[in-house]
Enzyme design. Structure first.
Site, PDB file in Angstrom:
ATOM      1  N   GLY A  23     105.808  80.222 -70.581  1.00 13.16           N
ATOM      2  CA  GLY A  23     104.763  80.443 -70.688  1.00 13.16           C
ATOM      3  C   GLY A  23     104.381  81.738 -70.602  1.00 13.16           C
ATOM      4  O   GLY A  23     105.155  82.777 -70.924  1.00 13.16           O
ATOM      5  N   ARG A  44     111.349  77.122 -60.354  1.00 12.97           N
ATOM      6  CA  ARG A  44     112.249  76.121 -59.493  1.00 12.97           C
ATOM      7  C   ARG A  44     113.286  75.576 -60.626  1.00 12.97           C
ATOM      8  O   ARG A  44     114.341  75.146 -60.109  1.00 12.97           O
ATOM      9  CB  ARG A  44     111.124  74.866 -59.463  1.00 12.97           C
ATOM     10  CG  ARG A  44     110.177  75.102 -58.129  1.00 12.97           C
ATOM     11  CD  ARG A  44     109.102  73.927 -57.964  1.00 12.97           C
ATOM     12  NE  ARG A  44     108.488  74.287 -56.755  1.00 12.97           N
ATOM     13  CZ  ARG A  44     107.404  73.411 -56.282  1.00 12.97           C
ATOM     14  NH1 ARG A  44     107.459  72.258 -56.917  1.00 12.97           N
ATOM     15  NH2 ARG A  44     106.609  73.739 -55.246  1.00 12.97           N
ATOM     16  N   VAL A  59     108.515  79.137 -54.127  1.00 14.72           N
ATOM     17  CA  VAL A  59     107.811  80.012 -53.354  1.00 14.72           C
ATOM     18  C   VAL A  59     106.980  79.316 -52.184  1.00 14.72           C
ATOM     19  O   VAL A  59     106.586  80.157 -51.439  1.00 14.72           O
ATOM     20  CB  VAL A  59     106.636  80.609 -54.272  1.00 14.72           C
ATOM     21  CG1 VAL A  59     107.410  81.337 -55.276  1.00 14.72           C
ATOM     22  CG2 VAL A  59     105.763  79.622 -54.926  1.00 14.72           C
ATOM     23  N   GLY A  87     102.440  79.331 -60.146  1.00 13.06           N
ATOM     24  CA  GLY A  87     101.207  78.533 -59.849  1.00 13.06           C
ATOM     25  C   GLY A  87     101.296  77.366 -60.394  1.00 13.06           C
ATOM     26  O   GLY A  87     101.990  77.016 -61.245  1.00 13.06           O
ATOM     27  N   TYR A 150      92.329  74.762 -57.530  1.00 12.12           N
ATOM     28  CA  TYR A 150      92.747  75.936 -57.978  1.00 12.12           C
ATOM     29  C   TYR A 150      91.804  77.147 -57.983  1.00 12.12           C
ATOM     30  O   TYR A 150      92.172  78.250 -57.750  1.00 12.12           O
ATOM     31  CB  TYR A 150      92.885  75.477 -59.556  1.00 12.12           C
ATOM     32  CG  TYR A 150      93.658  76.658 -60.506  1.00 12.12           C
ATOM     33  CD1 TYR A 150      94.938  76.544 -60.457  1.00 12.12           C
ATOM     34  CD2 TYR A 150      92.501  77.181 -61.618  1.00 12.12           C
ATOM     35  CE1 TYR A 150      95.335  77.646 -61.518  1.00 12.12           C
ATOM     36  CE2 TYR A 150      93.310  78.201 -62.337  1.00 12.12           C
ATOM     37  CZ  TYR A 150      94.805  78.330 -62.305  1.00 12.12           C
ATOM     38  OH  TYR A 150      95.417  79.290 -63.062  1.00 12.12           O
ATOM     39  N   LYS A 154      92.880  80.861 -56.515  1.00 14.85           N
ATOM     40  CA  LYS A 154      92.850  81.968 -57.501  1.00 14.85           C
ATOM     41  C   LYS A 154      91.746  83.093 -57.013  1.00 14.85           C
ATOM     42  O   LYS A 154      91.886  84.188 -56.912  1.00 14.85           O
ATOM     43  CB  LYS A 154      92.306  81.873 -58.653  1.00 14.85           C
ATOM     44  CG  LYS A 154      93.581  80.882 -59.419  1.00 14.85           C
ATOM     45  CD  LYS A 154      94.924  81.604 -59.574  1.00 14.85           C
ATOM     46  CE  LYS A 154      96.255  80.850 -60.242  1.00 14.85           C
ATOM     47  NZ  LYS A 154      97.244  81.706 -60.375  1.00 14.85           N
ATOM     48  N   ILE A 183      93.695  81.139 -72.492  1.00  9.80           N
ATOM     49  CA  ILE A 183      94.669  81.810 -73.410  1.00  9.80           C
ATOM     50  C   ILE A 183      95.037  80.585 -74.378  1.00  9.80           C
ATOM     51  O   ILE A 183      95.378  79.438 -73.755  1.00  9.80           O
ATOM     52  CB  ILE A 183      95.494  82.261 -72.560  1.00  9.80           C
ATOM     53  CG1 ILE A 183      94.983  83.582 -71.396  1.00  9.80           C
ATOM     54  CG2 ILE A 183      96.671  83.158 -73.277  1.00  9.80           C
ATOM     55  CD1 ILE A 183      94.083  84.818 -72.255  1.00  9.80           C
TER      56      ILE A 183
END
Length: 244
Positions: A23, A44, A59, A87, A150, A154, A183
Protein backbone atom coordinates in the site's frame (compact mmCIF):
# COMPACT_ATOMS: atom_id res chain seq x y z
CA UNK A 1 4.49 7.17 -11.87
CA UNK A 2 6.83 9.99 -12.95
CA UNK A 3 8.11 12.68 -10.67
CA UNK A 4 10.80 15.27 -10.29
CA UNK A 5 13.62 14.04 -8.05
CA UNK A 6 13.86 15.59 -4.60
CA UNK A 7 16.79 17.92 -3.97
CA UNK A 8 18.40 15.29 -1.73
CA UNK A 9 18.54 12.77 -4.61
CA UNK A 10 21.84 10.93 -4.58
CA UNK A 11 22.91 12.10 -1.12
CA UNK A 12 22.34 8.61 0.27
CA UNK A 13 20.64 9.56 3.51
CA UNK A 14 19.33 6.59 5.44
CA UNK A 15 15.53 6.29 5.58
CA UNK A 16 13.31 3.85 7.45
CA UNK A 17 9.64 3.34 6.59
CA UNK A 18 7.50 1.37 9.04
CA UNK A 19 4.60 -0.56 7.58
CA UNK A 20 6.42 -0.57 4.26
CA UNK A 21 5.42 -3.93 2.81
CA UNK A 22 2.34 -2.84 0.89
CA UNK A 23 0.00 0.00 0.00
CA UNK A 24 1.00 3.57 0.78
CA UNK A 25 3.97 2.48 2.90
CA UNK A 26 5.47 0.45 0.08
CA UNK A 27 4.94 3.33 -2.34
CA UNK A 28 6.70 5.73 0.04
CA UNK A 29 9.65 3.34 0.42
CA UNK A 30 9.95 2.92 -3.34
CA UNK A 31 9.80 6.68 -3.93
CA UNK A 32 12.48 7.43 -1.35
CA UNK A 33 14.72 4.78 -2.91
CA UNK A 34 14.16 6.39 -6.31
CA UNK A 35 15.01 9.77 -4.76
CA UNK A 36 18.43 8.43 -3.76
CA UNK A 37 17.93 7.45 -0.14
CA UNK A 38 19.17 4.17 1.27
CA UNK A 39 15.86 2.76 2.40
CA UNK A 40 14.78 0.03 4.79
CA UNK A 41 11.15 -0.92 5.36
CA UNK A 42 9.72 -2.79 8.32
CA UNK A 43 6.59 -4.89 8.52
CA UNK A 44 5.43 -7.95 10.36
CA UNK A 45 5.76 -9.89 7.11
CA UNK A 46 9.33 -8.70 6.55
CA UNK A 47 8.80 -7.86 2.87
CA UNK A 48 9.54 -4.67 0.95
CA UNK A 49 9.60 -3.26 -2.59
CA UNK A 50 12.54 -4.02 -4.86
CA UNK A 51 15.58 -1.98 -3.93
CA UNK A 52 14.47 -1.57 -0.32
CA UNK A 53 15.93 -3.52 2.60
CA UNK A 54 13.14 -5.65 4.15
CA UNK A 55 13.09 -6.07 7.93
CA UNK A 56 10.60 -8.02 10.01
CA UNK A 57 9.44 -5.89 12.93
CA UNK A 58 6.48 -5.66 15.28
CA UNK A 59 6.10 -2.04 16.44
CA UNK A 60 4.14 -3.21 19.50
CA UNK A 61 7.33 -4.85 20.81
CA UNK A 62 10.12 -2.52 21.96
CA UNK A 63 12.77 -5.24 21.58
CA UNK A 64 11.66 -5.87 18.00
CA UNK A 65 11.87 -2.14 17.25
CA UNK A 66 15.36 -1.93 18.72
CA UNK A 67 16.49 -4.96 16.71
CA UNK A 68 15.12 -3.43 13.50
CA UNK A 69 16.99 -0.17 14.04
CA UNK A 70 20.16 -2.07 14.90
CA UNK A 71 19.86 -3.97 11.62
CA UNK A 72 19.50 -0.73 9.67
CA UNK A 73 22.48 0.76 11.50
CA UNK A 74 24.58 -2.29 10.70
CA UNK A 75 23.59 -2.27 7.01
CA UNK A 76 23.41 1.46 6.23
CA UNK A 77 24.22 3.55 9.29
CA UNK A 78 22.00 5.59 11.63
CA UNK A 79 18.46 6.40 10.52
CA UNK A 80 18.24 10.01 9.36
CA UNK A 81 14.71 9.95 7.92
CA UNK A 82 11.89 8.11 9.68
CA UNK A 83 8.46 7.59 8.12
CA UNK A 84 6.16 6.26 10.85
CA UNK A 85 3.48 4.62 8.74
CA UNK A 86 2.65 1.31 10.46
CA UNK A 87 -0.99 1.06 11.47
CA UNK A 88 -4.02 -1.19 11.78
CA UNK A 89 -7.80 -0.81 11.90
CA UNK A 90 -10.43 -2.69 13.86
CA UNK A 91 -13.56 -0.78 12.91
CA UNK A 92 -16.92 -1.21 14.58
CA UNK A 93 -19.43 0.98 16.37
CA UNK A 94 -18.34 1.87 19.90
CA UNK A 95 -21.23 -0.06 21.48
CA UNK A 96 -19.86 -3.23 19.90
CA UNK A 97 -16.17 -2.44 20.25
CA UNK A 98 -14.32 -4.74 22.60
CA UNK A 99 -11.68 -3.19 24.81
CA UNK A 100 -9.03 -5.26 23.04
CA UNK A 101 -10.14 -3.74 19.73
CA UNK A 102 -9.45 -0.32 21.19
CA UNK A 103 -6.18 -1.01 22.97
CA UNK A 104 -4.60 -3.01 20.13
CA UNK A 105 -5.18 -0.18 17.65
CA UNK A 106 -3.77 2.36 20.11
CA UNK A 107 -0.74 0.15 20.81
CA UNK A 108 0.12 -0.24 17.14
CA UNK A 109 -0.79 3.15 15.72
CA UNK A 110 0.02 5.48 18.60
CA UNK A 111 2.36 3.73 21.04
CA UNK A 112 4.13 1.97 18.16
CA UNK A 113 4.89 5.38 16.66
CA UNK A 114 6.22 6.58 20.02
CA UNK A 115 8.52 3.54 20.12
CA UNK A 116 10.05 4.11 16.70
CA UNK A 117 10.45 7.88 17.15
CA UNK A 118 12.08 7.41 20.53
CA UNK A 119 14.56 4.91 19.06
CA UNK A 120 15.30 7.06 16.02
CA UNK A 121 15.83 10.19 18.10
CA UNK A 122 19.01 8.83 19.68
CA UNK A 123 21.12 9.03 16.54
CA UNK A 124 19.27 12.05 15.15
CA UNK A 125 20.04 14.05 18.29
CA UNK A 126 23.73 13.15 18.09
CA UNK A 127 23.86 14.04 14.40
CA UNK A 128 21.80 17.21 14.90
CA UNK A 129 19.75 16.23 11.89
CA UNK A 130 16.54 14.32 11.42
CA UNK A 131 13.34 14.18 9.41
CA UNK A 132 10.37 12.45 11.01
CA UNK A 133 7.08 12.13 9.13
CA UNK A 134 4.10 10.65 10.94
CA UNK A 135 1.18 9.24 8.98
CA UNK A 136 -2.13 10.31 10.50
CA UNK A 137 -5.53 10.55 8.78
CA UNK A 138 -8.34 13.00 8.12
CA UNK A 139 -10.31 10.74 10.48
CA UNK A 140 -8.05 11.85 13.32
CA UNK A 141 -9.09 15.46 12.69
CA UNK A 142 -12.79 15.01 11.93
CA UNK A 143 -13.75 11.78 13.70
CA UNK A 144 -15.64 8.93 12.09
CA UNK A 145 -18.50 6.73 13.24
CA UNK A 146 -17.25 3.20 13.76
CA UNK A 147 -13.64 4.30 14.17
CA UNK A 148 -13.36 5.57 17.75
CA UNK A 149 -10.15 3.58 18.24
CA UNK A 150 -8.56 4.53 14.92
CA UNK A 151 -9.55 8.21 15.18
CA UNK A 152 -8.16 8.42 18.72
CA UNK A 153 -4.86 6.91 17.62
CA UNK A 154 -4.54 9.19 14.62
CA UNK A 155 -5.47 12.31 16.60
CA UNK A 156 -2.87 11.38 19.20
CA UNK A 157 -0.17 11.36 16.54
CA UNK A 158 -0.63 15.10 16.08
CA UNK A 159 0.13 15.62 19.76
CA UNK A 160 3.19 13.39 19.52
CA UNK A 161 4.55 15.20 16.47
CA UNK A 162 4.07 18.67 17.91
CA UNK A 163 5.61 17.68 21.25
CA UNK A 164 8.58 16.07 19.49
CA UNK A 165 8.96 19.24 17.41
CA UNK A 166 9.21 21.32 20.57
CA UNK A 167 11.62 18.92 22.26
CA UNK A 168 13.97 18.28 19.34
CA UNK A 169 13.58 21.25 17.04
CA UNK A 170 16.75 22.92 18.31
CA UNK A 171 18.73 19.81 17.28
CA UNK A 172 17.91 20.14 13.59
CA UNK A 173 15.13 17.54 13.79
CA UNK A 174 11.74 18.15 12.23
CA UNK A 175 8.59 16.17 12.94
CA UNK A 176 5.55 16.63 10.73
CA UNK A 177 2.24 14.91 10.08
CA UNK A 178 0.67 13.85 6.79
CA UNK A 179 -3.07 13.32 7.08
CA UNK A 180 -4.49 11.49 4.03
CA UNK A 181 -8.18 11.48 3.24
CA UNK A 182 -9.93 8.93 1.03
CA UNK A 183 -7.21 7.45 -1.20
CA UNK A 184 -7.55 5.00 -4.10
CA UNK A 185 -6.07 1.78 -2.69
CA UNK A 186 -6.84 -1.93 -2.70
CA UNK A 187 -9.19 -1.28 0.22
CA UNK A 188 -11.27 1.33 -1.61
CA UNK A 189 -11.21 -0.64 -4.89
CA UNK A 190 -13.64 -3.21 -3.50
CA UNK A 191 -16.18 -0.65 -2.27
CA UNK A 192 -19.53 -0.31 -4.09
CA UNK A 193 -19.76 2.47 -6.65
CA UNK A 194 -22.49 4.15 -4.56
CA UNK A 195 -20.16 4.35 -1.57
CA UNK A 196 -17.39 5.87 -3.69
CA UNK A 197 -19.84 8.39 -5.13
CA UNK A 198 -20.90 9.37 -1.60
CA UNK A 199 -17.29 9.96 -0.62
CA UNK A 200 -16.66 12.03 -3.72
CA UNK A 201 -19.72 14.19 -3.09
CA UNK A 202 -18.26 15.24 0.28
CA UNK A 203 -14.78 16.03 -1.05
CA UNK A 204 -14.34 19.55 -2.50
CA UNK A 205 -11.97 18.15 -5.14
CA UNK A 206 -14.78 15.73 -6.11
CA UNK A 207 -12.47 12.73 -6.43
CA UNK A 208 -10.57 10.27 -4.33
CA UNK A 209 -6.87 10.89 -3.90
CA UNK A 210 -4.14 8.79 -5.45
CA UNK A 211 -1.31 7.09 -3.58
CA UNK A 212 1.10 9.38 -5.41
CA UNK A 213 -0.54 12.41 -3.81
CA UNK A 214 0.41 11.11 -0.38
CA UNK A 215 3.87 10.01 -1.49
CA UNK A 216 4.63 13.48 -2.88
CA UNK A 217 3.82 15.09 0.47
CA UNK A 218 6.04 12.66 2.35
CA UNK A 219 8.91 13.12 -0.09
CA UNK A 220 8.66 16.89 0.36
CA UNK A 221 8.77 16.71 4.16
CA UNK A 222 11.67 14.22 4.14
CA UNK A 223 13.87 16.56 2.14
CA UNK A 224 16.84 18.48 3.54
CA UNK A 225 15.27 21.67 2.20
CA UNK A 226 12.28 21.54 4.56
CA UNK A 227 14.28 22.34 7.69
CA UNK A 228 11.95 25.18 8.73
CA UNK A 229 8.74 23.16 8.57
CA UNK A 230 8.02 21.29 11.79
CA UNK A 231 4.95 20.49 13.86
CA UNK A 232 2.82 20.91 10.74
CA UNK A 233 -0.19 18.82 9.75
CA UNK A 234 -0.30 18.48 5.96
CA UNK A 235 -3.74 17.33 4.78
CA UNK A 236 -3.82 15.28 1.58
CA UNK A 237 -7.57 14.97 1.39
CA UNK A 238 -8.91 17.08 -1.47
CA UNK A 239 -10.17 19.64 1.04
CA UNK A 240 -12.35 17.25 3.03
CA UNK A 241 -10.95 18.15 6.43
CA UNK A 242 -10.34 21.87 5.94
CA UNK A 243 -10.85 23.86 9.10
CA UNK A 244 -10.13 20.90 11.36
Amino acid sequence: MTHEPASTAGTGRVALVTGGSRGIGAAIAARLAADGYRVAATSRAGTAPEGVLPIACDVTDAASVDAAFTRVEDEFGPVEVLIANAGITKDTLMARMKEEDFTSVIDTNLTGTYRVIRRAARAMTRARFGRIVVMSSVVGLMGSAGQVNYAASKAGLVGIARSVSRELGSRGITCNVVAPGFINTEMTAVLPAKTIADYESRIPARRLGEVGDVVNAVSFLADDATSYITGAVIPVDGGLGMGH
